[in-house]
Scaffold this motif. Structure first.
Motif, short mmCIF file in Angstrom:
data_model
loop_
_atom_site.label_atom_id
_atom_site.label_comp_id
_atom_site.label_asym_id
_atom_site.label_seq_id
_atom_site.Cartn_x
_atom_site.Cartn_y
_atom_site.Cartn_z
N SER A 116 0.83 -1.21 0.00
CA SER A 116 0.00 0.00 0.00
C SER A 116 0.87 1.26 0.00
O SER A 116 0.54 2.25 -0.67
CB SER A 116 -0.93 0.00 1.22
N GLN A 117 1.97 1.24 0.73
CA GLN A 117 2.89 2.38 0.75
C GLN A 117 3.50 2.61 -0.63
O GLN A 117 3.69 3.76 -1.05
CB GLN A 117 3.97 2.17 1.79
N LEU A 118 3.79 1.53 -1.35
CA LEU A 118 4.33 1.66 -2.70
C LEU A 118 3.31 2.33 -3.62
O LEU A 118 3.67 3.19 -4.43
CB LEU A 118 4.71 0.29 -3.25
N GLN A 119 2.03 1.97 -3.47
CA GLN A 119 1.00 2.61 -4.29
C GLN A 119 0.92 4.11 -4.01
O GLN A 119 0.72 4.92 -4.91
CB GLN A 119 -0.36 1.95 -4.05
N ARG A 121 3.42 6.00 -3.04
CA ARG A 121 4.59 6.61 -3.68
C ARG A 121 4.35 6.83 -5.17
O ARG A 121 4.75 7.85 -5.74
CB ARG A 121 5.83 5.75 -3.47
N LYS A 122 3.70 5.87 -5.81
CA LYS A 122 3.39 6.01 -7.23
C LYS A 122 2.47 7.20 -7.46
O LYS A 122 2.69 8.00 -8.37
CB LYS A 122 2.72 4.73 -7.75
N ASP A 123 1.43 7.31 -6.63
CA ASP A 123 0.49 8.43 -6.76
C ASP A 123 1.19 9.77 -6.56
O ASP A 123 0.98 10.72 -7.31
CB ASP A 123 -0.65 8.29 -5.75
N GLN A 124 2.03 9.86 -5.54
CA GLN A 124 2.75 11.10 -5.28
C GLN A 124 3.65 11.48 -6.45
O GLN A 124 3.74 12.65 -6.82
CB GLN A 124 3.59 10.95 -4.01
N SER A 125 4.29 10.48 -7.05
CA SER A 125 5.17 10.74 -8.19
C SER A 125 4.38 11.26 -9.38
O SER A 125 4.81 12.20 -10.06
CB SER A 125 5.91 9.45 -8.56
N ARG A 126 3.21 10.67 -9.64
CA ARG A 126 2.39 11.12 -10.77
C ARG A 126 1.89 12.54 -10.56
O ARG A 126 1.92 13.37 -11.47
CB ARG A 126 1.22 10.16 -10.97
N PHE A 127 1.40 12.84 -9.35
CA PHE A 127 0.91 14.19 -9.08
C PHE A 127 2.04 15.22 -9.16
O PHE A 127 1.84 16.35 -9.61
CB PHE A 127 0.24 14.24 -7.70
N ARG A 128 3.24 14.83 -8.73
CA ARG A 128 4.39 15.74 -8.82
C ARG A 128 4.65 16.12 -10.27
O ARG A 128 4.86 17.30 -10.58
CB ARG A 128 5.62 15.06 -8.23
N ASP A 129 4.64 15.14 -11.16
CA ASP A 129 4.89 15.43 -12.57
C ASP A 129 3.82 16.34 -13.15
O ASP A 129 4.11 17.25 -13.94
CB ASP A 129 4.96 14.13 -13.37
N CYS A 217 13.41 7.77 -11.10
CA CYS A 217 12.82 7.04 -9.97
C CYS A 217 13.02 5.54 -10.17
O CYS A 217 13.17 5.07 -11.30
CB CYS A 217 11.32 7.31 -9.88
N PRO A 218 13.03 4.76 -9.09
CA PRO A 218 13.06 3.31 -9.25
C PRO A 218 11.89 2.86 -10.12
O PRO A 218 10.80 3.43 -10.04
CB PRO A 218 12.91 2.79 -7.83
N GLN A 219 12.12 1.85 -10.96
CA GLN A 219 11.07 1.43 -11.88
C GLN A 219 9.84 0.92 -11.15
O GLN A 219 8.72 1.01 -11.67
CB GLN A 219 11.60 0.34 -12.82
N CYS A 220 9.99 0.44 -9.92
CA CYS A 220 8.83 -0.02 -9.17
C CYS A 220 7.90 1.14 -8.80
O CYS A 220 6.73 0.94 -8.50
CB CYS A 220 9.26 -0.78 -7.91
N VAL A 221 8.43 2.38 -8.81
CA VAL A 221 7.64 3.57 -8.52
C VAL A 221 7.11 4.19 -9.80
O VAL A 221 5.97 4.66 -9.85
CB VAL A 221 8.47 4.60 -7.73
N CYS A 222 7.93 4.18 -10.84
CA CYS A 222 7.56 4.80 -12.11
C CYS A 222 6.66 3.86 -12.91
O CYS A 222 7.05 3.34 -13.97
CB CYS A 222 8.81 5.16 -12.90
N GLN A 223 5.46 3.65 -12.41
CA GLN A 223 4.49 2.73 -13.02
C GLN A 223 3.13 3.42 -13.13
O GLN A 223 2.86 4.40 -12.43
CB GLN A 223 4.34 1.49 -12.15
N ILE A 224 2.27 2.87 -13.96
CA ILE A 224 0.93 3.44 -14.15
C ILE A 224 -0.11 2.65 -13.36
O ILE A 224 -1.26 3.07 -13.26
CB ILE A 224 0.56 3.46 -15.65
N ASN A 225 0.29 1.51 -12.76
CA ASN A 225 -0.68 0.69 -12.04
C ASN A 225 -0.66 0.99 -10.54
O ASN A 225 0.07 1.85 -10.08
CB ASN A 225 -0.42 -0.79 -12.30
#
Length: 225
Positions: A116-119, A121-129, A217-225
């Protein structure tokens, strides 16, 4: 990458009930109180949120191996809507049963929390961009994330293995379809991408990354899922 831990998948496989939905159907709606979590066996589901102006902002595209749904307190409602992009085969599990299973297994609980924490991080990265780079940067970062999540490397580039409309891409950028049409046209004119019946091939991924000053970013973070 991005799939739920094996212990969570095993729980759905053992206790989940089959649940299928057709393309375009909603699995759950923003503002409604949820009752189940869903494990995706086949298909893709787009998670979206409504903006104050009434536009639909896409947050994720999740596929096989992912879980969709929210664990929330009391009678709180879902923060997103989930709509099938194609026919989906799922397994459903009541939230109450899922929560009880987490309480009974410390390892499973820890794995769920980490996932859940990884998800987040993904959301935060997308909103940052989206905030830092505007609509153009949002489109480029969406294409990069799609390539990391659903990309198949070929001789001529990376084929994104999921069919997308221009409106799908616009929903990720908070932009109109017309604006995204123009940006995609420019990318094709410059030889960075090609499109064929909804499938995108990225030919110059490094150029996209350079344009938005990619943070690597680590590829596990730079994802669309």
């Amino acid at each position: 990458m991005g799939h739920v831990p094996g212990s969570i998948k095993e729980m759905f496989m053992l206790e989940g009930l089959p649940y299928d939905i057709s393309k375009g159907s909603y699995l759950f709606l923003e503002g409604k109180v949820p009752s189940h979590l869903f494990f995706i066996k086949e298909g893709h589901i787009k998670l979206t949120r409504s903006t104050p102006g009434g536009r639909e902002l896409a947050l994720r595209i999740v596929g096989a191996g992912d879980v969709v749904g929210e664990l929330i307190c009391g009678d709180s409602s879902c923060s997103v809507s989930a709509r099938a992009m194609d026919r989906c085969s799922l397994l459903s599990l009541p939230i109450t049963d899922f929560e009880a299973a987490l309480l009974d297994d410390r390892v499973r609980n820890r794995e769920w929390m980490m996932w859940s924490q990884l998800q987040q991080r993904k959301d935060q990265s997308r909103f940052r961009d989206l905030l830092l780079h505007g609509k153009k940067g949002a489109l480029y970062s969406t294409l990069i994330r799609l390539s990391n999540t659903y990309g198949d490397r070929r001789e001529d580039g990376i084929l994104i293995g999921i069919s997308l409309t221009n409106q799908d891409l616009a929903d990720f950028c908070g932009a109109s379809r017309e604006v995204v049409n123009r940006m995609l046209h420019d990318l094709k004119e410059n030889g960075l991408i090609t499109m064929n019946k909804g499938f995108i091939t990225i030919h110059k991924l490094d150029r996209l990354k350079e344009t938005i000053d990619c943070d690597q970013c680590p590829q596990c973070v730079c994802q669309i899922n």
